[in-house]
Design a protein around this motif. Structure first.
Motif, short mmCIF file in Angstrom:
data_model
loop_
_atom_site.label_atom_id
_atom_site.label_comp_id
_atom_site.label_asym_id
_atom_site.label_seq_id
_atom_site.Cartn_x
_atom_site.Cartn_y
_atom_site.Cartn_z
N ASP A 32 1.12 -1.16 0.02
CA ASP A 32 0.04 -0.04 -0.07
C ASP A 32 0.84 1.35 -0.08
N GLU A 33 0.98 1.83 -1.02
CA GLU A 33 1.98 3.07 -1.23
C GLU A 33 1.66 4.07 -0.18
N ASN A 34 0.46 4.20 0.15
CA ASN A 34 0.10 5.42 1.28
C ASN A 34 0.79 5.22 2.50
N VAL A 38 1.81 9.58 -7.80
CA VAL A 38 2.45 9.08 -6.45
C VAL A 38 3.17 10.52 -5.99
N LYS A 53 1.17 12.94 -4.36
CA LYS A 53 0.90 12.52 -3.30
C LYS A 53 2.09 12.90 -2.27
N LYS A 110 2.47 15.86 0.81
CA LYS A 110 3.18 15.80 2.27
C LYS A 110 4.39 16.67 2.57
#
Length: 254
Positions: free
Chosen positions: A97-99, A169, A172, A176
């Motif tokens: 799960d890349e998250n 990605v 994402k 962050k």
């Protein structure tokens, strides 16, 4: 189990794992050689079975009912190397799960359409060596579980998450607070002049075309070169980026 024929169903199944489509349909890949097999055994990867030829004499600490023995000639049919070490592990492809790995700090590597298996494997190995958090592959990069990629990682595939994904990605990571860097020959800044000790992602582009997601990059840098070479191999550039990031972290710890 001792297999003498290459027409055995299990042998035919392993042969097919050399093909990307078959790997993902079966959810399996294989690694060859004693070092890689032992690395796999010491990891959290789920091993389906270990295959070894009759001439392989080392003791491998694995469930006896999950070890498959073959003749040397049969093993050579499933091997992806010219001179096989006569042992391989067949392993389940991990579901990352890349998250989970996208955090507000960390060191990330993004392989953008990197096509050469040796280059991608070496990038993964460098990412592992210099303490990266994760490696992401995007835009038709060579398959992570290609046997040639795996050989070039020298076991690092079992130490660091390597996740095939999309260019989303990058967004994402930026959300962050991760700053995204890439190299460019016309860049004004040199890599060692930038603060890249943490909260950074390095985009490494295609061997001939370069980075395809320039619009998503926050800053372009270049590696100082005083010789006549126009550019560096992408895996060498990755190692320099990652080493410089680690060097800056070590200086802060002094």
């Amino acid at each position: 189990m001792f297999i003498k024929s290459e027409n055995n169903e299990l042998i035919k199944k392993i042969k097919k794992l050399k093909d990307k489509k078959e790997r993902y349909e079966e959810g399996l890949f294989f690694v060859e050689g004693t070092t890689n097999v032992l690395e796999a055994l010491n990891s959290n990867f789920e091993i389906e079975y270990i295959v070894m030829s009759e001439s392989f004499k080392e003791d491998i600490p694995f469930k006896k009912d999950k070890i498959v023995h073959t003749t040397d000639s049969v093993f050579k049919k499933i091997s992806d190397t010219v001179t096989p070490q006569m042992i391989m592990a067949v392993i389940k492809i991990p579901e990352y799960d890349e998250n989970i790995y996208i955090k507000e700090n960390g060191i990330y590597v993004i392989a953008d359409n990197v096509q050469d298996p040796g280059n991608l494997g070496t990038i993964i190995r460098s990412a592992d060596a210099f303490g990266a958090t994760a490696v992401f592959t995007i835009n038709n990069s060579v398959d992570v579980f290609n046997p040639k990629v795996l050989r070039a990682t020298m076991g690092s595939i079992f130490h660091i998450p390597v996740i095939p994904t999309s260019k989303e990605v990058v967004l994402k990571l930026k959300a962050k607070g991760i700053k995204v860097f890439a190299t460019h020959l016309r860049a004004k800044k040199l890599v060692h002049q930038c603060n890249i000790d943490d909260k950074v992602a390095f985009v490494l582009g295609n061997e001939s075309k370069g980075v395809s997601i320039e619009d998503l990059v926050d800053d372009f840098v270049k590696i100082p070169m005083t010789g006549e070479a126009e550019s560096l191999n992408v895996s060498i550039a990755a190692a320099i980026f990652l080493y410089e990031s680690q060097r800056q972290r070590l200086i802060k710890q002094e």
